[in-house]
Design a protein around this motif. Structure first.
Motif, PDB file in Angstrom:
ATOM      1  N   ALA A   1       0.670  -1.123  -0.274  1.00 59.69           N
ATOM      2  CA  ALA A   1       0.324   0.418   0.128  1.00 59.69           C
ATOM      3  C   ALA A   1       0.713   1.698   0.134  1.00 59.69           C
ATOM      4  CB  ALA A   1      -1.055  -0.178   0.904  1.00 59.69           C
ATOM      5  N   ARG A   2       1.860   1.377   0.696  1.00 60.85           N
ATOM      6  CA  ARG A   2       2.954   2.533   0.605  1.00 60.85           C
ATOM      7  C   ARG A   2       3.187   2.400  -0.215  1.00 60.85           C
ATOM      8  NH1 ARG A   2       6.470   0.949   5.757  1.00 60.85           N
ATOM      9  NH2 ARG A   2       8.319   2.591   4.829  1.00 60.85           N
TER      10      ARG A   2
ATOM     11  N   GLY B   1       1.202   4.435  -3.315  1.00 57.86           N
ATOM     12  CA  GLY B   1       1.141   6.152  -3.138  1.00 57.86           C
ATOM     13  C   GLY B   1      -0.077   5.764  -1.707  1.00 57.86           C
ATOM     14  N   ALA B   2       0.227   5.188  -1.072  1.00 60.42           N
ATOM     15  CA  ALA B   2      -0.703   5.353   0.346  1.00 60.42           C
ATOM     16  C   ALA B   2      -0.444   5.794   1.649  1.00 60.42           C
ATOM     17  CB  ALA B   2      -1.427   4.308   0.747  1.00 60.42           C
ATOM     18  N   SER B   3      -0.668   7.445   1.838  1.00 59.59           N
ATOM     19  CA  SER B   3       0.185   7.454   3.081  1.00 59.59           C
ATOM     20  C   SER B   3      -1.094   6.788   4.510  1.00 59.59           C
ATOM     21  CB  SER B   3      -0.943   8.604   3.391  1.00 59.59           C
ATOM     22  OG  SER B   3      -1.968   8.842   3.094  1.00 59.59           O
TER      23      SER B   3
ATOM     24  N   ARG C   1      -4.356   6.827   4.883  1.00 56.46           N
ATOM     25  CA  ARG C   1      -4.965   6.599   3.778  1.00 56.46           C
ATOM     26  C   ARG C   1      -4.739   5.213   3.550  1.00 56.46           C
ATOM     27  NH1 ARG C   1      -8.722   8.311   1.267  1.00 56.46           N
ATOM     28  NH2 ARG C   1      -8.660   7.491  -0.426  1.00 56.46           N
TER      29      ARG C   1
END
Lengths: 409, 323
Positions: B221-222, B225-227, B230
């Motif tokens: 997920a990281r 592009g997920a913060s 998110r």
């Protein structure tokens, strides 16, 4: 698409006990734009750590990682424009395949929903998973999950594509198919790719170049054939190739290599390469060992050079296209060493003295029976010599013969 | 079982010589059936006795709650009343007495349950699926928080709310608004207190589940592009729904049945913010004696919401417990 450079990268894990563990030690690799580089090595060699540093999942202790000239050591993983395929696939179990594939685009771009939808569908078609879009990962087979994981990475059209042993959970047949497909995809997409595996077959067949790591240190970077024919050291020579290269510990005495079971006279040219080193390792690839029967050996010149050895067949492993023949040296009775050398050491000892064995690969059509006596010829132009202390290669097989092995003249 | 089948039947040793094998084959099963039937009777007997043992108090409570005060005196506690001793009057009375307490209890139980679950889940995410220095020390604080006894904090707590915070004066501007009353300040105090007290255990419950989550999935997920936020919102939160059910049931029951904080923060049964447990404690108490049917009826009414919550989340709960 981007050139990826690892410049003297080191990773040290600080243990609580105070002792530091060096996982990756001063590794420098330059991956050209669009290149397929395979990082290969035994487990624990630091290949995954290296990949994770490129991904931004591990910090870099020393050195620089550059993407198209820009240092990305401190860029967080989410901003690196890198896609990665994990060994466990790491799909999001609560999302459908479509959602899994859209997630990255939704999080990392401002792309409107229709465009994301269209792109996901297009990629899914390429990956042949178009009809799986509305299923969840739990409903898919291992091979399908693998495709989704690849699709999820591809759909983002990243600058660099990282694959961490993506095929290791597949069965042998599927792995072979995916290997070809991955190569085709990478060729079509032309994305810089770093692929980690412990399987030297994958490394040899897939990579434009392979980088071999052991104990956190880079051993050699080169094309698969370079690493195969001109290994820089003992580790690379033993790691690349299946069945592995035969190794014998030998000492250089009097212009010949003296091993536990045989003596191998060297030509002047080869002697020049190893001058100054006495304790050596002799390496010979199984397919370079020739098996000659009976009288043939005397007429074809092996006798004069002293490169023919009497052996007994121990085990034969038929693979259909080839036979892997395990041989044991026979000693004594003056039957070996036609040149008459080594008589002093041979006397007193009798047959099959040592556990050292020689593996030869011969054509599958050739009949070889266990316990049969054969003469093994080790041609001098195919031998590799290494320093036993440092493992460094002193003499590689002769280039002409290496070139013959390559398809292009 | 093996013992039964190995025991030889009552066979004459002489007879066995000729047809031993046949004899033993026939006699063994019969011995086996008799002893297994006995076993079964004993088993059912024990089970029934245990059922009776555990259900009697509840049954006694139920039949007591539908008796008139007269019938309580004349019948045995666990026997149902006769036709003239039956009444639902106590239930009606108990419901009247408890209803505004039920409303108050709902007002603080539901928000604090939700807050506990949400904060607990977030804290567990930060302590389990995010890597940072010193998180073990913070986790140790959370674990210590579970073991602070209520008795140790009630005095500081009531001082804190009544002297230092003084919410009903500070928030005085709010009471003019529709639906808001000054006693809601006390409700607010209870919400905060229960939330604070419940977060540690909820964090540990969530952490147990998050530890089983795939670390590679979080990393994926990281890389997608997920913060941090998110990643929690879109990956971790949807996957922890079953654990939310567990925490809801657990925390709702804890807060709803809690008495000591109600006693120290609300203080009096007559307070408009009185909780259901506080009112229940005084229900049916009088100089002339304890009104048992009324107390029983009140107890059942007060227990009803926890049962409803359990039924609502039962499926999810089962799934969450399996994690």
């Amino acid at each position: 698409m981007a050139r990826t450079e690892l410049d003297h990268v080191t990773k040290v894990y600080a243990e609580s006990a105070g002792s530091d563990v060096v996982a990756v030690d001063d590794v420098s690799i330059d991956v050209a734009d669009g290149e397929f580089l395979v990082l290969v090595g035994p487990s624990g060699c630091g290949k995954s750590t290296t990949l994770r540093m490129v991904a931004g999942l591990e910090t870099v202790t020393e050195g620089e990682i550059r993407l198209d000239g820009r240092v990305i050591n401190d860029v967080p993983a989410k901003d690196r424009d890198i896609a990665m395929v994990f060994q466990s696939y790491a799909l999001y179990p609560h999302m459908t395949v479509r959602e899994n594939m859209s997630f990255g685009l939704e999080e990392s771009t401002d792309m409107p929903d229709d465009e994301i939808r269209e792109r996901v569908e297009r990629t899914a078609e390429t990956m042949d998973i178009g009809d799986l879009l509305d299923r969840t990962p739990g409903e898919l087979s291992g091979g399908q999950q693998q495709r989704v994981a690849l699709g999820r990475a591809i759909v983002r059209d990243p600058a660099v594509f990282l694959l961490d042993e993506p095929l290791s959970n597949l069965d042998a047949k599927l792995r072979g198919e995916m290997r070809t497909e991955l190569q085709r995809l990478q060729d079509e997409l032309d994305v810089t790719t770093i692929y980690v595996t412990h399987d030297q077959t994958e490394a040899m067949t897939m990579g434009d170049r392979i980088a071999i790591l052991d104990g956190g240190r880079l051993q050699q970077v080169g094309t698969p054939l370079e690493c195969y024919h001109e290994p820089r050291n003992l580790f690379v020579a033993g790691f690349v190739g299946e069945p592995p290269m035969n190794f014998f510990e030998v000492n250089l005495t009097d212009g010949a290599l003296v091993g536990a079971n045989f003596e191998y006279p060297l030509s002047e040219a080869t002697l020049a390469d190893v001058r100054g080193h006495d304790e050596l390792v002799l390496g010979i690839r199984p397919e370079d060992v020739e098996l000659v029967v009976g009288d043939e050996s005397r007429s074809s010149g092996g006798a004069e050079t002293g490169h023919d050895f009497r052996t007994t067949v121990d085990v034969v492993e038929p693979l259909g296209n080839e036979n892997q023949v395990h041989l044991r040296f026979v000693r004594g009775d003056g039957a070996d060493e036609q040149g008459g050398r080594g008589g002093a050491t041979a006397e007193g000892e009798r047959t099959e003295a040592n556990a050292e064995e020689l593996v030869a690969t011969v054509s599958g059509m050739r009949q070889v029976e266990p316990r049969q006596d054969v003469v093994a010829r080790i041609p001098e132009d195919a031998i590799q010599l290494f320093d036993r202390e440092t493992g460094e290669a002193l003499h590689n097989r002769e280039l002409e013969s290496a070139e013959v092995a390559e398809p292009n003249p | 079982m093996s013992e039964g089948s190995n025991t030889p039947g009552p066979v004459d040793p002489g007879a066995r010589v000729g047809e031993g094998s046949d004899e033993s084959r026939e006699s063994d099963p019969s011995a086996f059936t008799t002893s297994s039937a006995l076993r079964r009777v004993a088993l059912y007997g024990t089970v029934l006795a245990l059922v009776a043992f555990y259900l009697t108090p509840i049954e006694t409570g139920l039949v007591t709650a539908i008796k008139t005060s007269e019938a309580v005196r004349t019948t045995l506690p666990f026997l149902p009343p006769g036709p003239d001793g039956f009444t639902v009057e106590k239930w009606v009375y108990a419901f009247d007495a408890l209803s505004h307490g039920m409303v108050n209890s709902m007002l603080f139980t539901i928000p604090s349950t939700i807050l506990c679950a949400v904060f607990g889940s977030m804290a567990a995410y930060g302590l389990t699926l995010v890597d940072w220095r010193g998180q073990i020390a913070v986790l140790a604080l959370f674990i210590a928080g579970i073991f602070i006894p209520y008795q140790a904090v009630i005095i500081p707590l009531s001082e804190f709310w009544s002297i230092w915070m003084n919410l009903d004066e500070r928030l005085a501007f709010l009471w003019a608004l529709p639906l808001l009353e000054p006693h809601h300040a006390t409700i607010l105090e209870l919400i905060v207190t229960h939330t604070g007290y419940g977060i540690p255990i909820c964090t540990i419950l969530f952490r147990a589940q998050y530890k089983t989550m795939s670390w590679e999935m979080i990393e994926a997920a990281r890389l997608d592009g997920a913060s941090l936020w998110r990643g929690y919102r879109r990956i971790v939160l949807p996957l922890s729904v079953p654990m939310f059910a567990v925490v809801f049931i657990f925390q709702f029951t804890q807060v709803w049945n809690e008495f000591l904080f109600s006693l120290t923060i609300i203080r009096s049964v007559g307070d408009p913010a009185a909780s259901v447990t506080l009112i229940l404690s005084g229900l049916g108490e009088a100089l002339e004696g304890v009104d048992f049917p009324l107390r029983m009826a009140g107890a059942f009414i007060a227990a009803l919401p926890t049962l409803v919550v359990y039924v609502l989340f039962a499926d999810q709960f089962a799934e969450g417990v399996r994690v």
